[in-house]
Design an enzyme around this catalytic site. Structure first.
Site, mmCIF file in Angstrom:
data_model
loop_
_atom_site.group_PDB
_atom_site.id
_atom_site.type_symbol
_atom_site.label_atom_id
_atom_site.label_comp_id
_atom_site.label_asym_id
_atom_site.label_seq_id
_atom_site.Cartn_x
_atom_site.Cartn_y
_atom_site.Cartn_z
ATOM 1 N N SER A 47 39.376 39.345 42.143
ATOM 2 C CA SER A 47 40.178 38.901 43.283
ATOM 3 C C SER A 47 39.397 37.858 44.099
ATOM 4 O O SER A 47 38.999 36.823 43.558
ATOM 5 C CB SER A 47 40.599 40.100 44.125
ATOM 6 O OG SER A 47 41.653 39.759 44.994
ATOM 7 N N ASP A 86 41.865 39.295 37.483
ATOM 8 C CA ASP A 86 43.197 39.276 38.094
ATOM 9 C C ASP A 86 43.322 38.358 39.310
ATOM 10 O O ASP A 86 43.807 38.766 40.365
ATOM 11 C CB ASP A 86 43.645 40.691 38.457
ATOM 12 C CG ASP A 86 45.174 40.802 38.460
ATOM 13 O OD1 ASP A 86 45.779 40.566 37.392
ATOM 14 O OD2 ASP A 86 45.761 41.093 39.513
ATOM 15 N N HIS A 143 46.262 45.313 40.073
ATOM 16 C CA HIS A 143 45.352 44.250 40.494
ATOM 17 C C HIS A 143 43.887 44.669 40.310
ATOM 18 O O HIS A 143 43.076 43.896 39.792
ATOM 19 C CB HIS A 143 45.639 43.908 41.958
ATOM 20 C CG HIS A 143 44.828 42.775 42.496
ATOM 21 N ND1 HIS A 143 44.699 41.562 41.847
ATOM 22 C CD2 HIS A 143 44.110 42.660 43.646
ATOM 23 C CE1 HIS A 143 43.938 40.746 42.564
ATOM 24 N NE2 HIS A 143 43.559 41.394 43.659
#
Length: 336
Positions: free
Chosen positions: A159, A183, A316
């Site tokens: 992230s 992700d 995620h």
């Protein structure tokens, strides 16, 4: 145990975790009461839970210690050092997370590694300007690599940590021979990340641990309750009045600006990716909305040799939802 460790599992003499002399299953280091409520917090006592939950083949726990250093502006950066050999991998977590998000992955890999607490997270200092954008954070990550993992073969970022890893690889290619981005792409926007930001931007404090756990479970349907409970203990702290508060910085020091400007700055990282010479793997959560097919197509247009791996069933936070599958992929990259 009491001869060398305090009740938090730290060596009295030199402030490092003393797995060599502390039994992580000692009742004195139990984080929960019989009714499941929080007792005392020992950040090194829960690895056995990770191993059991995911049936990891770990015969002997590695040595893990918390390390820290002073940055040039006086801030402190903290990290977890796994193993006693030269670290082969450095891990960079996402926004509102901390170094412990990688515990199961590192245990499954069985490698020496560094997992940092990003500025404003975990045990690292908060930034006075509230600026936690990738280009800014990349400078601190570079210092961490130079100090703790100068021979790291792979940098893994998830992230915000993934975008920071991209910025790092662009600015300091000598420190990032291979990168794994979990992700995230520069194509992220407020719509794609809404589910995550709704959770992160929720209440800062909670009346009880149970209230905090209930909200966390509600917003993380792909995770087990036991892993979320561990995650909260690592990512929140109990205040003197008994309430609980997240550890990460949610300050509003930075001036409010048009969100489109931030998206534009993040989009500029596509140009960085286009010029990268290092090996790159994008790991995409199979049920995550944060990376879509258009993002993958843009990545492959910008960097045709980039590899894309979809982890089925993962949201995620792939490292939390499918840590063993992620560990297998990272081991392959490390050995390639």
């Amino acid at each position: 145990n009491s001869a060398c460790c305090d009740h938090y599992g730290w060596a009295r003499a030199n402030d490092t975790c003393c797995f060599d002399c502390c039994d992580i299953n000692d009742d004195d280091n139990n984080n929960y009461n019989d009714d499941g409520a929080v007792n005392t917090y020992d950040e090194f006592s829960m690895f056995g839970e990770n191993i059991t939950e995911y049936a990891l083949n770990v015969a002997t726990l590695p040595k893990v210690q918390r390390v820290s250093m002073k940055l040039s502006d006086g801030r402190t950066m903290s990290a977890l050092q796994w193993g006693t050999d030269t670290p082969e991998v450095l891990f960079v977590h996402g926004s509102a997370q901390n170094a412990h998000t990688w515990d199961t992955v590192i245990l499954a890999m069985g490698v020496s590694a560094i997992a940092i607490d990003m500025p404003g997270h975990g045990h690292s200092s908060w930034r006075s300007d509230g600026n936690y954008e990738p280009a800014v954070l990349a400078r601190d990550v570079a210092t961490a690599i130079e100090t703790w993992a100068p021979k790291a073969k792979v940098i893994v970022g998830m992230s915000l940590g993934g975008l920071t890893t991209v910025a790092l690889a662009g600015a300091r290619p000598d420190l990032a021979p291979r990168i794994v981005v979990v992700d995230i792409t520069p194509g992220v926007n407020s719509q794609k990340s809404k589910a995550i930001t709704d959770f992160v931007n929720g209440p800062q404090t909670f009346a009880s641990f149970e209230e905090l756990l209930a909200r966390t479970i509600e917003h993380n349907p792909t995770r087990t309750q036991s892993s979320l409970r561990r995650g909260i203990l690592h990512n929140a702290k109990q205040l003197e009045d008994g309430s609980w508060q997240w550890r990460y910085d949610r300050s509003t020091h930075a001036p409010v600006e048009d969100a489109a400007k931030k998206v534009e700055r993040l989009s500029a990282l596509w140009g960085v990716i286009e010029n990268l010479k290092c090996q790159m793997l994008l790991v995409r959560g199979g049920v995550s909305p944060v990376v879509d097919d258009a993002d993958v197509a843009e990545l492959q247009r910008r960097k045709p040799d980039a590899e894309v791996l979809v982890v089925d069933g993962a949201g995620h936070s792939v490292q939390g939802d499918r840590p063993v599958e992620l560990a297998t992929a990272l081991t392959r990259i490390l050995q390639s």
